[in-house]
Design an enzyme around this catalytic site. Structure first.
Site, PDB file in Angstrom:
ATOM      1  N   HIS A  79       5.561   6.210  -1.196  1.00  0.00           N
ATOM      2  CA  HIS A  79       6.360   4.842  -1.556  1.00  0.00           C
ATOM      3  C   HIS A  79       5.373   3.846  -1.171  1.00  0.00           C
ATOM      4  O   HIS A  79       4.414   3.935  -0.476  1.00  0.00           O
ATOM      5  CB  HIS A  79       7.557   4.819  -0.875  1.00  0.00           C
ATOM      6  CG  HIS A  79       7.296   4.738   0.735  1.00  0.00           C
ATOM      7  ND1 HIS A  79       6.924   5.769   1.574  1.00  0.00           N
ATOM      8  CD2 HIS A  79       7.594   3.473   1.472  1.00  0.00           C
ATOM      9  CE1 HIS A  79       6.856   5.204   2.802  1.00  0.00           C
ATOM     10  NE2 HIS A  79       6.894   3.880   2.869  1.00  0.00           N
ATOM     11  N   HIS A 129       0.870  -1.147   0.031  1.00  0.00           N
ATOM     12  CA  HIS A 129      -0.026   0.006  -0.062  1.00  0.00           C
ATOM     13  C   HIS A 129       0.777   1.070  -0.033  1.00  0.00           C
ATOM     14  O   HIS A 129       2.135   1.046   0.238  1.00  0.00           O
ATOM     15  CB  HIS A 129      -1.007  -0.004   1.196  1.00  0.00           C
ATOM     16  CG  HIS A 129      -0.238   0.145   2.592  1.00  0.00           C
ATOM     17  ND1 HIS A 129       0.327  -1.068   3.144  1.00  0.00           N
ATOM     18  CD2 HIS A 129       0.081   1.349   3.359  1.00  0.00           C
ATOM     19  CE1 HIS A 129       1.126  -0.653   4.071  1.00  0.00           C
ATOM     20  NE2 HIS A 129       0.953   0.741   4.230  1.00  0.00           N
TER      21      HIS A 129
END
Length: 176
Positions: A121, A37
């Protein structure tokens, strides 16, 4: 108490190639498919009332769907030691706008402001002092380029920690 975070869930066409990078570093704790995620906001421990306030505030977040690109890899360090390997999410004004709106919703729900810089990220692995060398992995995947990722929703997750690590359960989905 609930340990919560707000995140974007990559589609399978993004997760599959990320999973393909998960080898070549001895002792790395690679993320499972269900753990991949992009965190918009780590909330932390909240009671049921504050969790309900957060849900109400997140329901008011408005943003247009947008596209993201993952390009390259990197590391996070703590006290001079690498502790994570990740795929870089290219800078995106729509992502920045969504992040700010989620942050405002968290504050409206009574949470303290986030003090850490937002670095978009997707974490690929956790590493520590006993992990083998990471230089070869970084060189091999440094030019990682994945298909565009269309973002049309974000999620509220609950994180449960146990001896096997973190387990993430999606609680709610919010459409853009």
């Amino acid at each position: 108490m609930h340990r919560l975070f707000v995140a974007l869930r990559p589609p399978a066409e993004i997760r599959d190639p990320l999973i393909d990078t998960m080898e070549g570093v001895v002792g790395a704790r690679w993320q499972g498919d269900d753990q991949l995620h992009l965190t918009l906001r780590f909330v932390g421990e909240v009671d049921a009332a504050q969790a309900n306030d957060l849900v109400s505030a997140l329901q008011a977040v408005r943003a247009a769907p947008f596209t993201l690109q993952l390009r390259g890899v990197g590391t996070f360090e703590r006290k001079g030691r690498t502790n994570a390997l990740w795929a870089k999410v290219e800078e995106s004004e729509p992502l920045t706008i969504l992040h700010r709106r989620v942050e405002r919703a968290c504050r409206a729900a009574g949470l303290a402001p986030e003090t850490r810089k937002f670095v978009p990220h997707v974490t690929i692995a956790r590493v520590n002092a006993s992990t083998g060398p990471i230089g070869g992995w970084l060189a091999q995947h440094g030019r990682l380029t994945l298909p565009d990722w269309h973002v049309s929703r974000f999620h509220l997750y609950e994180s449960r920690l146990d001896a096997g690590g973190a387990h993430y359960e999606p609680l709610l989905e919010f459409a853009l």
